[in-house]
Design an enzyme around this catalytic site. Sequence first.
Site, short mmCIF file in Angstrom:
data_model
loop_
_atom_site.label_atom_id
_atom_site.label_comp_id
_atom_site.label_asym_id
_atom_site.label_seq_id
_atom_site.Cartn_x
_atom_site.Cartn_y
_atom_site.Cartn_z
N TYR A 111 0.80 -1.23 0.00
CA TYR A 111 0.00 0.00 0.00
C TYR A 111 0.84 1.28 0.00
O TYR A 111 0.62 2.15 -0.85
CB TYR A 111 -0.98 -0.02 1.17
CG TYR A 111 -1.87 1.19 1.24
CD1 TYR A 111 -2.94 1.34 0.36
CD2 TYR A 111 -1.66 2.19 2.18
CE1 TYR A 111 -3.77 2.46 0.41
CE2 TYR A 111 -2.48 3.31 2.25
CZ TYR A 111 -3.53 3.44 1.36
OH TYR A 111 -4.35 4.54 1.42
N LYS B 161 0.93 4.26 -3.05
CA LYS B 161 0.58 5.67 -2.94
C LYS B 161 1.74 6.56 -3.40
O LYS B 161 1.52 7.63 -3.98
CB LYS B 161 0.17 6.01 -1.50
CG LYS B 161 -1.21 5.42 -1.14
CD LYS B 161 -2.32 5.93 -2.07
CE LYS B 161 -3.70 5.55 -1.57
NZ LYS B 161 -4.79 6.08 -2.42
#
Length: 251
Positions: free
Chosen positions: A173, A177
Amino acid sequence: MPDKRIALVTGANQGVGLQVAKELVANGVTVLVGSRNSERGDAAAKEIGAGAIALQLDVTDRVSIADAAERIRDEFGRLDLLVQNAAISNTRKGNLSLQEYGQISRASNASLDEVRAVWETNVFGVLAVYQAMLPLLRESSAARIVNVSSAVGSLTSNADPAYPFHPMFGPVYPASKAALNAITLAMMVELESTGIKVNMVSPGFTKTNLNGYAGTQSVEEGSREVVRVALLGPDGPTGTFTRWENVTIPW
């Protein structure tokens, strides 16, 4: 009276996306409630009420994206606001704590299948939707793109060992990003000579399905900056990465 602004919010059937859609509608915007699952999208649009229109949109499915863009063109002829909110955080956390999940999500042991799945939504999905919707945004007199990112994707912050999320930085994750931030910068560079504004916002650590409701802020708090930036007028800034008004996040 000028036409109402037309907005598309991806991943708008729950969490921050749903709250953003509600608040945009409350501010007089017609909102296309993007949802991978059409039944959930219908339910969310009904919950929001007049001004919300369900739109089946799976950001990982090119046919779904093309169909959505075609429907927007047929019904509205343009798009004024694109809020790219759809994201997933993992595929295999299950009932593990964030700390336990972190242990199996390091650079040395992360599942490449999971990395691909998360990046498919958080990075490639955002780029695919941008490519499909840009011609519609070009039809607007004052278009804006707001990409919902995260401070955990800030390379500058995470390179500092004192940063609270530094130990959790990994390839699933957080790195997705960071990649989203890079893709967004590419959009900003491409559009800097046009009237289309591009902004990035972090909703912070918000109680949503994304983190198993472990967040420390309400969806109202998490949505506040997304909504503020989404409603900025044509004179508002472009190229920003903010957490709150006047609180910027380093790239």
